[in-house]
Write an enzyme that holds these catalytic residues in place. Structure first.
Site, PDB file in Angstrom:
ATOM      1  N   PHE A   1      -2.459  -2.675  -0.790  1.00 34.96           N
ATOM      2  CA  PHE A   1      -3.033  -1.545  -1.618  1.00 34.96           C
ATOM      3  C   PHE A   1      -4.121  -1.041  -0.664  1.00 34.96           C
ATOM      4  CE2 PHE A   1      -0.787  -2.837  -5.128  1.00 34.96           C
ATOM      5  CZ  PHE A   1      -0.687  -1.751  -5.953  1.00 34.96           C
TER       6      PHE A   1
ATOM      7  N   GLY B   1      -2.969  -3.358   4.193  1.00 39.05           N
ATOM      8  CA  GLY B   1      -2.758  -4.271   3.233  1.00 39.05           C
ATOM      9  C   GLY B   1      -1.540  -3.785   2.406  1.00 39.05           C
TER      10      GLY B   1
ATOM     11  N   ILE C   1      -6.716   0.172  11.797  1.00 40.61           N
ATOM     12  CA  ILE C   1      -6.613  -0.997  12.327  1.00 40.61           C
ATOM     13  C   ILE C   1      -6.256  -2.060  11.590  1.00 40.61           C
ATOM     14  CG2 ILE C   1      -8.682  -0.494  13.921  1.00 40.61           C
ATOM     15  CD1 ILE C   1     -10.694  -1.572  12.084  1.00 40.61           C
TER      16      ILE C   1
ATOM     17  N   LYS D   1      -5.963   0.178   3.056  1.00 41.36           N
ATOM     18  CA  LYS D   1      -5.783   0.373   4.820  1.00 41.36           C
ATOM     19  C   LYS D   1      -7.311   0.366   5.228  1.00 41.36           C
ATOM     20  CE  LYS D   1      -2.561   3.918   6.095  1.00 41.36           C
ATOM     21  NZ  LYS D   1      -2.171   5.085   6.026  1.00 41.36           N
ATOM     22  N   VAL D   2      -7.322  -0.375   6.294  1.00 39.24           N
ATOM     23  CA  VAL D   2      -8.612  -0.406   7.114  1.00 39.24           C
ATOM     24  C   VAL D   2      -8.708   0.347   8.276  1.00 39.24           C
ATOM     25  CG1 VAL D   2     -10.380  -1.824   8.171  1.00 39.24           C
ATOM     26  CG2 VAL D   2      -8.846  -2.781   6.270  1.00 39.24           C
TER      27      VAL D   2
ATOM     28  N   LYS E   1     -12.777   0.116   4.673  1.00 45.67           N
ATOM     29  CA  LYS E   1     -11.724  -0.137   3.990  1.00 45.67           C
ATOM     30  C   LYS E   1     -11.417   0.694   2.637  1.00 45.67           C
ATOM     31  CE  LYS E   1      -9.572  -4.358   1.946  1.00 45.67           C
ATOM     32  NZ  LYS E   1      -9.572  -5.966   1.938  1.00 45.67           N
TER      33      LYS E   1
ATOM     34  N   ASP F   1      -7.589 -16.358  -0.550  1.00 44.58           N
ATOM     35  CA  ASP F   1      -6.514 -16.096   0.442  1.00 44.58           C
ATOM     36  C   ASP F   1      -7.034 -16.210   1.971  1.00 44.58           C
ATOM     37  OD1 ASP F   1      -3.962 -15.129   1.133  1.00 44.58           O
ATOM     38  OD2 ASP F   1      -4.538 -12.917   1.055  1.00 44.58           O
TER      39      ASP F   1
END
Length: 439
Positions: free
Chosen positions: A24, A22, A19, A26-27, A42, A136
């Site tokens: 480094f 990034g 879903i 993955k989600v 994550k 961020d």
């Protein structure tokens, strides 16, 4: 028959689709197999984290995130580690990104924008009071729950997945620079609280205007505009909204408005509802330590698991004769080429038991997708005996196992099944009637 569905599992979580992704991390969508609860998983690469000497920072950030429970911050439930990965289990938020609303419906009215901004400030204020800085804040990290409430995601974790690059340095300016404070771009060190606040100001501007305050296709020009806080409010901004945004987007962090001052601002205060929530009780942080220990004892099990074929009611009825546990040795059945039994054991355990029983009988075992192929290494009267077994899921905790002769002599199959059934006595589900018969 339904086809087999390949399922990946980490610990007690069944993994689904990706879903988010990034630099480094993955989600993935996942489901807790014990409670059925949907979560976001994550996944961080352990090797890169250790290589860049980020372990200590991650340990600290995750520990802090576990202590944070706020209605406007995505909840971190637990953390797990395998040999190669760090898994962070997060609350799954269903309403999409806040900025999809702007993309689809254009800018917001002041009342709606103010409600979201108040929730954003509540979240940021709470986390700052616990020493956690986002660093961020940007559209992708602002989610909405099913009730339309704002949820800040990746609070305290953003630096992990997006800012570490292969040179091992922390690149706080990567991602979308439009939301980044001037002092962060100048790279001389900065205060996390005032930098987060600047990003909140940019977000408020976008909610009200429908476009960015600082934008330029040339990156150097963009940096110059941000450093000089060179922006113009559109004419539809109210005087009090314009005044607040100007005080937040002050290029000098020393002069920038603070959160306590925002809470007293006349525009902000209108219809303001402070967050109502219970403080978290005792939080167990043992799982965080376990993630960074090299001992395999602490590693979570990762496996690709093929789910047994689910059997529907019609299939079950058509095969129901096999469910009364008659076995191949019953005279009435004659020399059948297949037989079935039911078991309350998990499918993996049934497979292991069959394998354990078949190998000493001289059978080579091949397994795939809850099907097994057993081949006798010694040739019999009609060549090598081949036996096929398949496991079907009848109910969540009940499986039916079909054992059939694929090749070879039926008499040899009968002998094989006789030996197999003796080895599987503790696997076969016996009904109360069966228990009475054995007495």
């Amino acid at each position: 028959m339904n086809g087999e569905k390949i399922k990946r599992r980490v610990g007690k979580y069944d993994i689904g689709r990706t879903i988010g992704e990034g630099t480094f991390a993955k989600v993935k969508f996942a489901r807790n197999s014990e409670t059925g609860e949907a979560v976001a998983l994550k996944i961080l690469d352990k090797e890169k984290v250790l290589k860049h000497k980020m372990a200590e920072q991650i340990r600290r950030e995750i520990a802090t995130m576990k202590l944070i429970k706020h209605p406007n911050v995505v909840q971190l439930y637990e953390v797990m580690g395998s040999k190669t990965k760090i898994y962070i289990i997060l609350e799954f938020v269903t309403g999409g990104e806040l900025f999809d609303k702007i993309v689809n419906h254009g800018r917001m009215g002041e009342k709606e924008a103010r409600r979201y901004f108040q929730q954003l400030i509540n979240a940021v204020d709470y986390c700052h009071s616990r020493g956690v800085y986002h660093r961020d804040l940007k559209p992708e990290n602002l989610l909405l729950d099913a009730y339309g409430n704002l949820k800040v995601s990746d609070f305290g974790l953003s630096a992990l997945s997006q800012q570490v690059r292969d040179d091992g340095l922390l690149h706080t300016t990567c991602g979308t620079p439009n939301y980044v404070a001037p002092e962060v771009l100048n790279d001389r060190g900065y205060d996390g609280a005032t930098a987060d606040l600047w990003s909140c100001g940019v977000i408020l501007f976008v909610l009200l205007a429908g476009y960015l305050p600082f934008d330029d296709s040339n990156l150097m020009n963009l940096y110059k505009k941000i450093s000089a806080a060179e922006f113009m409010c559109p004419p539809w901004f109210s005087f009090s909204a314009r005044k607040l945004i100007t005080r937040i987007l002050d290029p000098n962090p020393m002069n920038r408005i603070t959160i306590p001052e925002i809470l007293h601002d006349e525009w902000f205060k209108k219809d303001y509802k402070p967050s109502v929530f219970e403080e978290k009780g005792e939080t167990n942080l043992d799982d965080i330590e376990a993630v960074f220990k090299d001992s395999e004892v602490h590693h979570v099990t990762e496996k690709k698991e093929e789910k047994p074929t689910t059997m529907n009611a019609f299939e079950l009825i058509s095969m129901s004769k096999g469910l009364d546990l008659e076995n191949l040795l019953d005279i009435d059945q004659g020399f059948k080429k297949e037989t079935r039994f039911t078991s309350k054991c998990p499918a993996n355990e049934i497979i292991s038991k069959i394998e354990e029983a078949a190998k000493p009988l001289g059978f080579d075992v091949q397994k795939k997708n809850y099907k097994m192929k057993l081949e006798n290494m010694k040739a019999g009267r009609k060549g090598n005996l081949n036996v096929a077994t398949e496991i079907f899921q009848v109910a969540p905790s009940l499986h039916m196992v079909e054992v059939r002769k694929a090749k070879g002599d039926t008499l040899e199959f009968r002998k094989f099944y006789s030996n197999l059934s003796r080895c599987l006595e503790d696997v076969v589900w016996k009904t109360e009637d069966d228990m009475q018969e054995t007495k």
